[in-house]
Design a protein around this motif. Structure first.
Motif, PDB file in Angstrom:
ATOM      1  N   ASP B 161     -17.091  -1.216  18.056  1.00  0.00           N
ATOM      2  CA  ASP B 161     -15.843  -1.430  17.331  1.00  0.00           C
ATOM      3  C   ASP B 161     -14.792  -0.373  17.693  1.00  0.00           C
ATOM      4  O   ASP B 161     -13.600  -0.647  17.669  1.00  0.00           O
ATOM      5  N   LEU B 162     -15.272   0.842  18.020  1.00  0.00           N
ATOM      6  CA  LEU B 162     -14.319   1.905  18.348  1.00  0.00           C
ATOM      7  C   LEU B 162     -13.501   1.533  19.572  1.00  0.00           C
ATOM      8  O   LEU B 162     -12.311   1.789  19.638  1.00  0.00           O
ATOM      9  N   LYS B 164     -12.928  -1.535  20.617  1.00  0.00           N
ATOM     10  CA  LYS B 164     -12.023  -2.628  20.235  1.00  0.00           C
ATOM     11  C   LYS B 164     -10.829  -2.063  19.487  1.00  0.00           C
ATOM     12  O   LYS B 164      -9.686  -2.473  19.708  1.00  0.00           O
ATOM     13  N   ALA B 165     -11.103  -1.108  18.571  1.00  0.00           N
ATOM     14  CA  ALA B 165     -10.033  -0.520  17.783  1.00  0.00           C
ATOM     15  C   ALA B 165      -9.028   0.166  18.697  1.00  0.00           C
ATOM     16  O   ALA B 165      -7.818   0.041  18.513  1.00  0.00           O
ATOM     17  N   ALA B 166      -9.535   0.874  19.702  1.00  0.00           N
ATOM     18  CA  ALA B 166      -8.635   1.571  20.620  1.00  0.00           C
ATOM     19  C   ALA B 166      -7.763   0.568  21.362  1.00  0.00           C
ATOM     20  O   ALA B 166      -6.570   0.777  21.549  1.00  0.00           O
ATOM     21  N   LYS B 167      -8.373  -0.567  21.748  1.00  0.00           N
ATOM     22  CA  LYS B 167      -7.590  -1.588  22.447  1.00  0.00           C
ATOM     23  C   LYS B 167      -6.502  -2.141  21.535  1.00  0.00           C
ATOM     24  O   LYS B 167      -5.375  -2.381  21.960  1.00  0.00           O
ATOM     25  N   MET B 168      -6.866  -2.380  20.255  1.00  0.00           N
ATOM     26  CA  MET B 168      -5.874  -2.900  19.311  1.00  0.00           C
ATOM     27  C   MET B 168      -4.771  -1.870  19.090  1.00  0.00           C
ATOM     28  O   MET B 168      -3.637  -2.216  18.821  1.00  0.00           O
ATOM     29  N   ASP B 169      -5.133  -0.588  19.152  1.00  0.00           N
ATOM     30  CA  ASP B 169      -4.137   0.457  18.940  1.00  0.00           C
ATOM     31  C   ASP B 169      -3.238   0.653  20.157  1.00  0.00           C
ATOM     32  O   ASP B 169      -2.386   1.526  20.153  1.00  0.00           O
ATOM     33  N   GLY B 170      -3.469  -0.145  21.191  1.00  0.00           N
ATOM     34  CA  GLY B 170      -2.554  -0.098  22.322  1.00  0.00           C
ATOM     35  C   GLY B 170      -3.094   0.582  23.557  1.00  0.00           C
ATOM     36  O   GLY B 170      -2.330   0.921  24.456  1.00  0.00           O
ATOM     37  N   ALA B 171      -4.405   0.805  23.600  1.00  0.00           N
ATOM     38  CA  ALA B 171      -4.965   1.478  24.766  1.00  0.00           C
ATOM     39  C   ALA B 171      -5.387   0.455  25.813  1.00  0.00           C
ATOM     40  O   ALA B 171      -5.785  -0.650  25.477  1.00  0.00           O
ATOM     41  N   THR B 172      -5.285   0.850  27.090  1.00  0.00           N
ATOM     42  CA  THR B 172      -5.867   0.015  28.136  1.00  0.00           C
ATOM     43  C   THR B 172      -7.357   0.288  28.153  1.00  0.00           C
ATOM     44  O   THR B 172      -7.839   1.206  27.496  1.00  0.00           O
ATOM     45  N   GLU B 175      -7.879   3.839  29.158  1.00  0.00           N
ATOM     46  CA  GLU B 175      -7.526   4.800  28.114  1.00  0.00           C
ATOM     47  C   GLU B 175      -8.547   4.799  26.995  1.00  0.00           C
ATOM     48  O   GLU B 175      -8.888   5.842  26.446  1.00  0.00           O
ATOM     49  N   LYS B 179     -10.124   8.297  26.207  1.00  0.00           N
ATOM     50  CA  LYS B 179      -9.700   8.991  24.993  1.00  0.00           C
ATOM     51  C   LYS B 179     -10.640   8.803  23.815  1.00  0.00           C
ATOM     52  O   LYS B 179     -10.608   9.585  22.862  1.00  0.00           O
ATOM     53  N   VAL B 180     -11.411   7.729  23.825  1.00  0.00           N
ATOM     54  CA  VAL B 180     -12.267   7.481  22.662  1.00  0.00           C
ATOM     55  C   VAL B 180     -13.750   7.566  23.013  1.00  0.00           C
ATOM     56  O   VAL B 180     -14.504   8.303  22.383  1.00  0.00           O
TER      57      VAL B 180
END
Lengths: 403, 272
Positions: B161-162, B164-172, B175, B179-180
């Protein structure tokens, strides 16, 4: 702020299973829409497709009038709250909320301001320097919300955001989510398997089952005028009572007795393609202790006498259970509902159980025979084969006695 | 209180059992040639001659450089490749995945001794014999399964989920990983690095079979070639001193990375 349109959106997997069958749904700008259904009904898949976390097999998804099927999640300007919260454990609360803004390369001062504003709204100001591991469940949930609202996206998606909280906190957070959505007025799609959450939160509720939409409508419409057996049984707690019924000599023969049929219902049921076997549905609150029913109302109903199985006093009402001879109604819809409710784990019995919600003043006692009144205007009849509600007339259910 | 005492006693036994040989070697390294066999645990005549001796010989210094170089290069390559492979194994469903996992398990279990002769012949033919790459390659081969297994266990602990969350927050995708996922996987990467480094550092079998000169001989092998000043002199003191010296990099390596191995770093990410 945007509207979302799902146009025959389908999701199937390489192994041949189809999770979502051509869904059509229009979500208006600023609307709060709930997707609800038992597990495996395709609601989360639908949400993930809107988010862009899962590919759309066929059909079209439009946000703000623009086709976004092939856009990456980051280009859709959508924020999502996960069931597991998915907070970044290596970052503080403040850094978690600032993360989407940092990715968007906003200037530092603006990031700080937005994070502080969001923290104020969610009452997280004192926790900005803490790490998620040192927060309670409710606080983590609020951080997850904060990370979503901080960049003012076009759309919020929420995937069962409250299901990991304990019951009391869930009710509190439910009102907070509702208030927040009204305040921000951002289009929100919310997935839950809890029909109470669906009823209390949404402007409109979408009931799903097996990858198909069963009914879309505002909560009261779903409750009062269910399209089919599945929606009727899924919405409401305790759920609707279902009994087998047959039509004979212009009357409805049930285990509770022969119920009168109104002229219109007789016409509907006399039609060539009308089912002979029916499922009768009636909600618990449409029963009353016959001794407490006013005369004016009495004529709209039917009275029967049955031995009380069990009384549960809730203070405001009494839930009274009766055993009814003649077996339970059977249909594919009901089997699905029972499976969802964990029916397989309960001891089975061939007697149908009837749940009634009687007034707190009722003097019923366990084991004693009681005269009960039921409201004929509130009875639904369903076709057990396809689950269709045959009492619906121009989208409204008017009971069996209506002329 | 009683249980505490018993546990303390047991701990002490284990620690003593593990440390006595190490301390014995240390004690030997500080003894003079005359007192080497007197059987005293604490040297009566302290001397640093053995340490001076090994650093005077070009043989040992050269071997130390070889060891450090070969082990570090093998570790870096094995960990980088292992990280990518483990990430793919724990996150993706790709054809041949179970084959890959199975083959790497097979390699990890393969008796290394049986590979020595073929490798010797291959390396002689290809000119890799007695070179750094000649040792680095087999080390990577045997370190990779170790790295893949350890790392995929770590990656599996990181909630998907982390990402997925990063992708939803605008990460490629990149990234999101940098970053995560990478910061969270760091403890696993460092743990793996330590394990792989120790494996390469300690190896004797390949090092003695696939080298012939000081050009690529590593310390464990060089030790076995130690001789005394004369044919009749016992090199025990020098070997002990060298053994103590080569333990130091390992201790430093572990101490350096220990700080980064914070257990339970992922707690708080999801409901737990």
């Amino acid at each position: 702020m945007a509207d979302i349109v799902l146009d025959k959106v389908t999701k199937s997997y390489p192994d041949g299973t189809t999770a979502v069958h051509g869904i059509d749904l229009e979500i208006a700008d600023g609307e709060f829409v709930i997707l609800v259904g038992p597990s495996g009904c395709g609601k989360s898949t639908t949400l993930n497709m809107i988010a862009g976390l899962e590919d759309i097999t066929s059909g079209e998804l439009r946000i703000d009038g623009e086709r976004v099927n092939d856009k990456a999640p980051k280009d859709r300007d959508i924020a999502m709250v996960f069931q597991s919260y998915a907070l970044y454990p290596n970052m503080t609360v403040g850094e978690n909320m600032a993360f989407p803004l940092k990715l968007a390369k906003l200037p530092k001062a603006e990031i700080d301001k937005k994070v502080n504003d969001a923290a104020k709204v969610l009452d997280l100001t004192d926790y900005l320097d803490r790490r998620p591991a040192n927060l309670s469940g409710g606080q983590r949930q609020r951080v997850a919300m904060g990370r979503a609202i901080v960049r003012s996206p076009k759309v919020f998606l929420m995937d069962e955001p409250l299901s990991n909280l304990d019951a009391k906190l869930r009710v509190q957070m439910r009102t907070q989510v509702s208030r927040l959505q009204k305040q921000l007025n951002t289009t929100t799609v919310y997935v839950t398997h809890d029909q109470t959450e669906a009823m209390t939160l949404g402007d409109r509720v979408v009931v799903m089952r097996g990858g198909r939409i069963q009914q879309v409508g505002d909560p009261q419409t779903l409750y009062d005028h269910p399209n089919n057996l599945f929606v009727a049984g899924f919405i409401g707690s305790p759920s609707m009572n279902f009994l087998p019924a047959t039509v004979a000599e212009g009357k409805l023969r049930t285990a509770l007795g022969d119920l009168p049929l109104g002229e219109r219902m007789q016409r509907v049921l006399a039609a060539g393609d009308a089912p002979r076997e029916l499922v009768l549905g009636i909600r618990p609150e449409h029963f009353e202790d016959a001794a407490l029913v006013e005369d004016r109302q009495r004529s709209h109903g039917y009275e029967f006498t049955a031995p009380v199985d069990l009384v549960e006093s809730m203070g405001s009402d009494k839930y009274v259970y009766f055993n009814v001879e003649g077996g339970a109604a059977t249909s594919a819809d009901l089997a699905d509902l029972a499976a969802d409710a964990g029916g397989a784990d309960l001891p089975s019995s061939d007697q149908a159980s009837l749940v009634t919600r009687l007034s707190a003043e009722s003097r019923v006692r366990d084991g004693a025979s009681t005269k009960v009144w039921m409201n004929l205007d509130k009875i639904h009849l369903f076709d057990p084969k396809d689950g269709r509600n045959v009492t619906l007339h121009e989208g409204r259910a008017a009971g069996v006695a209506a002329s | 209180m009683n249980t505490k005492l018993r546990w303390g006693l047991l701990d002490a036994v284990v620690v003593v059992f593990a440390l006595v040989p190490v301390l014995w070697v240390m004690s030997l390294s500080f003894k003079t040639a005359a007192t080497l066999t007197d059987g005293n645990f604490i040297p009566r005549d302290w001397t640093l001659d053995n340490y001076k001796l090994i650093f005077q010989t070009d043989q040992f210094v050269r071997a130390l450089i070889n060891s450090i170089g070969i082990a570090l290069i093998s570790t870096v390559i094995a960990v980088v490749l292992g990280t990518m492979a483990a990430y793919a194994i724990s996150r993706l469903d790709f054809p041949g995945k179970s084959l890959l996992v199975g083959v790497s398990l097979l390699i990890a279990m393969f008796p290394q001794v049986s590979l020595v002769s073929p490798l010797f012949n291959i390396e002689r033919q290809t000119g890799l014999f007695d070179t750094w790459p000649g040792l680095i390659l087999p080390y990577i081969t045997f370190a990779l399964p170790l790295a893949i297994y350890t790392l995929s266990a770590f990656f599996k602990q990181i909630p998907w989920d982390l990402e997925k969350a990063a992708k939803m927050d605008g990460a490629t995708q990149g990234e999101a990983f940098r970053k995560v996922i990478a910061p969270l996987a760091a403890p696993g990467v460092f743990t793996t690095a330590i394990l792989v480094f120790i494996f390469c550092w300690n190896d004797f079998l390949f090092a003695i079979s696939l080298t012939s000169t000081e050009q690529s001989r590593t310390v464990p092998v060089a030790l076995s070639f130690f001789t005394g000043a004369s044919q009749f002199e016992d090199p025990t003191g020098a070997i002990s001193a060298a053994a103590v010296v080569i333990t130091i990099p390992i201790i430093l390596f572990v101490l350096f990375f220990q700080k980064r191995i914070v257990a339970g770093l992922t707690s708080g990410a999801v409901k737990g």
